[in-house]
Enzyme design. Structure first.
Site, PDB file in Angstrom:
ATOM      1  N   GLY A  20       0.836  -1.201   0.000  1.00 33.29           N
ATOM      2  CA  GLY A  20       0.000   0.000   0.000  1.00 33.29           C
ATOM      3  C   GLY A  20       0.865   1.243   0.000  1.00 33.29           C
ATOM      4  N   GLN A  62       3.053   9.901   1.256  1.00 33.25           N
ATOM      5  CA  GLN A  62       4.387   9.303   1.380  1.00 33.25           C
ATOM      6  C   GLN A  62       5.337   9.705   0.261  1.00 33.25           C
ATOM      7  OE1 GLN A  62       2.438   5.266   2.098  1.00 33.25           O
ATOM      8  NE2 GLN A  62       4.377   5.044   3.197  1.00 33.25           N
ATOM      9  N   LEU A  77       6.360   1.524   4.198  1.00 26.85           N
ATOM     10  CA  LEU A  77       7.475   1.886   3.319  1.00 26.85           C
ATOM     11  C   LEU A  77       8.201   3.132   3.822  1.00 26.85           C
ATOM     12  CD1 LEU A  77       5.892   1.190  -0.185  1.00 26.85           C
ATOM     13  CD2 LEU A  77       7.597  -0.183   1.032  1.00 26.85           C
ATOM     14  N   HIS A  83      -4.540   1.950   7.574  1.00 23.62           N
ATOM     15  CA  HIS A  83      -3.146   2.425   7.649  1.00 23.62           C
ATOM     16  C   HIS A  83      -2.917   3.552   6.628  1.00 23.62           C
ATOM     17  CE1 HIS A  83       1.355   1.400   7.899  1.00 23.62           C
ATOM     18  NE2 HIS A  83       1.278   2.221   6.867  1.00 23.62           N
ATOM     19  N   GLU A  84      -3.416   3.351   5.404  1.00 23.87           N
ATOM     20  CA  GLU A  84      -3.165   4.351   4.348  1.00 23.87           C
ATOM     21  C   GLU A  84      -3.979   5.620   4.573  1.00 23.87           C
ATOM     22  OE1 GLU A  84      -0.633   3.717   2.744  1.00 23.87           O
ATOM     23  OE2 GLU A  84      -0.558   1.559   3.003  1.00 23.87           O
TER      24      GLU A  84
HETATM   25 NI    NI Z   1       2.603   3.238   5.569  1.00 26.37          NI
END
Ligand code: NI
Length: 167
Positions: A46, A51, A92, A133-134
């Site tokens: 994801g 990010q 990530l 989470h995203e």
């Molecule tokens: Ni993340």
């Protein structure tokens, strides 16, 4: 298409709140393609636009082992959630760190797809966790925030050390 640089915790740009996408146009579709390529390139499941330092409410997810089931969520909103579920989460933006976080086990999410069409999805377990989470990223939150202060300090130190050693 292009690979984008992924921000690393504790980069303050991960704290920005992303803005809703007003229109899913070619620019947004280009962003979605870059995000998918960046996510697959980094072997993630994801990625949120936050990010890669884009403050728009766009998320890509692919939890399939073959990496052939890309899901795109533009302006995702969780309208219902139930139960609790925990898996070891990674990110990530927080490489090498895996910790359990308590999430809802089942959620209903409303969003737009890559063509700007609205859809509704009921997701459970890993997919539900990934969506939560995203969406957190879009709100400037990182999964590390749910951990104890001591753990957060350890993770910050570890990642800052890694950054100093990167050549
Ligand atoms: Ni993340």
């Amino acid at each position: 298409m292009a690979l984008r640089d992924i921000l690393r915790y504790p980069d303050p740009r991960l704290r920005k709140t992303a803005q809703p996408v007003l229109r899913v146009d070619d620019a947004v579709r280009g962003l979605i393609r870059d995000m998918a390529e960046t996510m697959y390139g980094a072997r993630g499941i994801g990625l949120a636009a936050t990010q890669i330092d884009v403050a728009q409410r766009v998320v890509v997810i692919d939890i399939s082992p073959e990496h052939k089931a890309l899901r795109t969520f533009v302006n995702p909103v969780i309208v219902r959630s139930e139960g609790t579920y925990e898996v070891e989460e990674g990110c990530l933006s927080v490489p090498g760190i895996y910790e359990e976080v308590e999430r809802a086990q089942k959620i209903e999410v409303h969003a737009l797809d890559a063509d700007g069409r609205p859809f509704e999805l009921v997701a459970e377990d890993l997919l539900a966790v990934c969506i939560q989470h995203e969406i957190d990223h879009l709100d400037g939150k990182v999964f590390v925030d749910y951990l104890s202060r001591l753990k957060q300090q350890r993770i910050r130190k570890k990642l800052e050390k890694h950054q100093r050693l990167a050549m």
